[in-house]
Design a protein around this motif. Structure first.
Motif, PDB file in Angstrom:
ATOM      1  N   GLN A  85      -5.685  36.406  -6.951  1.00 61.06           N
ATOM      2  CA  GLN A  85      -5.545  35.295  -6.564  1.00 61.06           C
ATOM      3  C   GLN A  85      -4.221  34.815  -6.341  1.00 61.06           C
ATOM      4  O   GLN A  85      -3.124  35.017  -7.100  1.00 61.06           O
ATOM      5  N   VAL A  86      -4.136  33.777  -5.202  1.00 64.71           N
ATOM      6  CA  VAL A  86      -2.977  33.325  -4.887  1.00 64.71           C
ATOM      7  C   VAL A  86      -2.817  31.550  -5.155  1.00 64.71           C
ATOM      8  O   VAL A  86      -3.866  31.094  -4.929  1.00 64.71           O
ATOM      9  N   GLN A  87      -1.615  31.525  -5.740  1.00 66.46           N
ATOM     10  CA  GLN A  87      -1.707  29.819  -6.164  1.00 66.46           C
ATOM     11  C   GLN A  87      -0.449  29.465  -5.067  1.00 66.46           C
ATOM     12  O   GLN A  87       0.501  30.221  -4.989  1.00 66.46           O
ATOM     13  N   LEU A  88      -0.496  28.202  -4.556  1.00 71.69           N
ATOM     14  CA  LEU A  88       0.186  27.860  -3.605  1.00 71.69           C
ATOM     15  C   LEU A  88       0.765  26.346  -3.960  1.00 71.69           C
ATOM     16  O   LEU A  88      -0.186  25.500  -4.301  1.00 71.69           O
ATOM     17  N   VAL A  89       1.946  26.128  -3.782  1.00 70.10           N
ATOM     18  CA  VAL A  89       2.350  24.822  -4.462  1.00 70.10           C
ATOM     19  C   VAL A  89       3.396  24.166  -3.232  1.00 70.10           C
ATOM     20  O   VAL A  89       4.382  24.999  -3.035  1.00 70.10           O
ATOM     21  N   GLU A  90       2.901  23.100  -2.786  1.00 67.91           N
ATOM     22  CA  GLU A  90       3.728  22.328  -1.669  1.00 67.91           C
ATOM     23  C   GLU A  90       4.625  21.306  -2.407  1.00 67.91           C
ATOM     24  O   GLU A  90       4.351  20.723  -3.324  1.00 67.91           O
ATOM     25  N   SER A  91       5.766  21.255  -1.522  1.00 67.93           N
ATOM     26  CA  SER A  91       6.664  19.794  -1.913  1.00 67.93           C
ATOM     27  C   SER A  91       7.546  19.649  -0.384  1.00 67.93           C
ATOM     28  O   SER A  91       7.386  20.332   0.499  1.00 67.93           O
ATOM     29  N   GLY A  92       7.991  18.589  -0.495  1.00 67.85           N
ATOM     30  CA  GLY A  92       8.866  18.162   0.574  1.00 67.85           C
ATOM     31  C   GLY A  92       8.297  16.996   1.254  1.00 67.85           C
ATOM     32  O   GLY A  92       8.969  16.329   2.295  1.00 67.85           O
ATOM     33  N   GLY A  93       7.156  16.481   0.608  1.00 66.41           N
ATOM     34  CA  GLY A  93       6.568  15.480   1.452  1.00 66.41           C
ATOM     35  C   GLY A  93       7.463  14.331   1.102  1.00 66.41           C
ATOM     36  O   GLY A  93       8.275  14.117   0.229  1.00 66.41           O
ATOM     37  N   GLY A  94       7.130  12.741   1.628  1.00 65.47           N
ATOM     38  CA  GLY A  94       7.807  11.531   1.503  1.00 65.47           C
ATOM     39  C   GLY A  94       7.246  10.533   2.771  1.00 65.47           C
ATOM     40  O   GLY A  94       6.729  10.658   3.592  1.00 65.47           O
ATOM     41  N   LEU A  95       8.362   9.564   2.370  1.00 60.82           N
ATOM     42  CA  LEU A  95       8.485   8.428   3.527  1.00 60.82           C
ATOM     43  C   LEU A  95       9.635   8.613   4.390  1.00 60.82           C
ATOM     44  O   LEU A  95      10.710   8.783   4.174  1.00 60.82           O
ATOM     45  N   VAL A  96       9.129   8.831   5.656  1.00 59.46           N
ATOM     46  CA  VAL A  96      10.213   8.901   6.902  1.00 59.46           C
ATOM     47  C   VAL A  96       9.890   7.783   8.001  1.00 59.46           C
ATOM     48  O   VAL A  96       8.663   7.560   7.958  1.00 59.46           O
TER      49      VAL A  96
ATOM     50  N   SER B 281       1.011  40.442   2.762  1.00 61.39           N
ATOM     51  CA  SER B 281      -0.327  40.854   3.363  1.00 61.39           C
ATOM     52  C   SER B 281      -1.211  39.581   3.715  1.00 61.39           C
ATOM     53  O   SER B 281      -2.372  39.703   4.386  1.00 61.39           O
ATOM     54  N   TYR B 282      -0.673  38.206   3.693  1.00 62.68           N
ATOM     55  CA  TYR B 282      -1.402  36.993   3.777  1.00 62.68           C
ATOM     56  C   TYR B 282      -0.891  36.510   5.174  1.00 62.68           C
ATOM     57  O   TYR B 282       0.392  36.594   5.272  1.00 62.68           O
ATOM     58  N   SER B 283      -1.650  35.919   5.995  1.00 63.15           N
ATOM     59  CA  SER B 283      -1.436  35.160   6.826  1.00 63.15           C
ATOM     60  C   SER B 283      -1.481  33.682   6.428  1.00 63.15           C
ATOM     61  O   SER B 283      -2.006  33.229   5.392  1.00 63.15           O
ATOM     62  N   LEU B 284      -0.389  32.600   6.976  1.00 64.60           N
ATOM     63  CA  LEU B 284      -0.489  31.446   6.293  1.00 64.60           C
ATOM     64  C   LEU B 284      -0.731  30.338   7.281  1.00 64.60           C
ATOM     65  O   LEU B 284      -0.466  30.405   8.458  1.00 64.60           O
ATOM     66  N   ALA B 285      -1.016  29.026   6.589  1.00 67.45           N
ATOM     67  CA  ALA B 285      -1.052  27.875   7.568  1.00 67.45           C
ATOM     68  C   ALA B 285      -0.696  26.743   7.091  1.00 67.45           C
ATOM     69  O   ALA B 285      -0.849  26.572   5.499  1.00 67.45           O
ATOM     70  N   TRP B 286      -0.497  25.599   7.822  1.00 67.52           N
ATOM     71  CA  TRP B 286      -0.547  24.147   7.398  1.00 67.52           C
ATOM     72  C   TRP B 286      -1.841  23.465   8.127  1.00 67.52           C
ATOM     73  O   TRP B 286      -1.885  23.789   9.088  1.00 67.52           O
ATOM     74  N   PHE B 287      -2.292  22.746   7.274  1.00 71.17           N
ATOM     75  CA  PHE B 287      -3.332  21.756   7.609  1.00 71.17           C
ATOM     76  C   PHE B 287      -2.929  20.399   7.345  1.00 71.17           C
ATOM     77  O   PHE B 287      -2.162  20.099   6.402  1.00 71.17           O
ATOM     78  N   ARG B 288      -3.634  19.322   7.687  1.00 72.27           N
ATOM     79  CA  ARG B 288      -3.438  17.938   7.255  1.00 72.27           C
ATOM     80  C   ARG B 288      -4.701  17.104   7.407  1.00 72.27           C
ATOM     81  O   ARG B 288      -5.609  17.672   8.230  1.00 72.27           O
ATOM     82  N   GLN B 289      -4.566  16.006   6.568  1.00 74.03           N
ATOM     83  CA  GLN B 289      -5.761  15.238   6.419  1.00 74.03           C
ATOM     84  C   GLN B 289      -5.516  13.747   6.333  1.00 74.03           C
ATOM     85  O   GLN B 289      -4.786  13.534   5.404  1.00 74.03           O
ATOM     86  N   ALA B 290      -5.774  13.071   7.260  1.00 75.35           N
ATOM     87  CA  ALA B 290      -5.566  11.544   7.368  1.00 75.35           C
ATOM     88  C   ALA B 290      -6.578  10.849   6.793  1.00 75.35           C
ATOM     89  O   ALA B 290      -7.768  11.459   6.743  1.00 75.35           O
ATOM     90  N   PRO B 291      -6.528   9.694   6.012  1.00 76.84           N
ATOM     91  CA  PRO B 291      -7.529   8.927   5.593  1.00 76.84           C
ATOM     92  C   PRO B 291      -8.508   8.555   6.578  1.00 76.84           C
ATOM     93  O   PRO B 291      -8.257   8.244   7.426  1.00 76.84           O
ATOM     94  N   GLY B 292      -9.999   9.074   6.184  1.00 73.72           N
ATOM     95  CA  GLY B 292     -11.040   8.965   6.607  1.00 73.72           C
ATOM     96  C   GLY B 292     -11.321   9.778   8.000  1.00 73.72           C
ATOM     97  O   GLY B 292     -12.243   9.611   8.677  1.00 73.72           O
ATOM     98  N   LYS B 293     -10.502  10.846   8.118  1.00 72.56           N
ATOM     99  CA  LYS B 293     -10.628  11.919   9.115  1.00 72.56           C
ATOM    100  C   LYS B 293     -10.894  13.427   8.478  1.00 72.56           C
ATOM    101  O   LYS B 293     -10.369  13.439   7.270  1.00 72.56           O
TER     102      LYS B 293
ATOM    103  N   SER C  34      -6.668  36.019   3.354  1.00 68.90           N
ATOM    104  CA  SER C  34      -6.315  37.646   2.833  1.00 68.90           C
ATOM    105  C   SER C  34      -6.454  38.490   4.248  1.00 68.90           C
ATOM    106  O   SER C  34      -7.193  39.374   4.231  1.00 68.90           O
ATOM    107  N   ASN C  35      -5.430  38.228   5.141  1.00 65.96           N
ATOM    108  CA  ASN C  35      -5.451  38.847   6.543  1.00 65.96           C
ATOM    109  C   ASN C  35      -4.035  38.586   7.129  1.00 65.96           C
ATOM    110  O   ASN C  35      -3.703  37.737   7.153  1.00 65.96           O
TER     111      ASN C  35
END
Length: 124
Positions: free
Chosen positions: A1-12, A31-43, A100-101
């Motif tokens: 089991q992998v736990q992921l914790v993001e940081s660094g967001g803010g207002l710019v 052994s893992y590939s990684l990615a970033w995704f995003r979700q805007a309100p209503g999308k 896990s790839n």
């Protein structure tokens, strides 16, 4: 089991930069590939960047290519997203994801693990 914790967001402001960091625990990070995704309100959640196990291959959609850079440090179990020339349309909650790839993919359904997200707001 992998736990992921993001940081660094803010207002710019428009044209500014932010650096997001995701720290992983559990599992064998290299052994893992990684990615970033995003979700805007209503999308729907959308793909932003992906990186394979070694960092030798990266993938971006046209909307962020040339502005965003994904990288990883397997010794520190971290993946980062450097975001430059930010625009108001980049405003969203950004999520770190792992699968896990060793090969990266842009397909959201193929990621097994997700962080809680970090808010990025770009003002005009």
């Amino acid at each position: 089991q992998v736990q992921l914790v993001e940081s660094g967001g803010g207002l710019v402001q428009r044209g500014g930069s932010l650096r997001l960091t995701c720290v992983a625990s559990g599992g064998t990070f290299s052994s893992y590939s990684l990615a970033w995704f995003r979700q805007a309100p209503g999308k729907e959640r959308e793909f932003v960047a992906a990186i394979n196990w070694s960092g030798s291959r990266t993938y971006y959609p046209a909307s962020v290519k040339g502005r965003f850079t994904i990288s990883r440090d397997n010794a520190k179990n971290t993946v980062t997203l450097q975001m430059n020339s930010l625009q108001p349309e980049d405003t969203a909650v950004y999520y770190c994801a792992a699968r896990s790839n060793i090969l990266a993919t842009t397909v959201i359904a193929q990621y097994n693990y997700w962080g809680q997200g970090t808010q990025v707001t770009v003002s005009s």
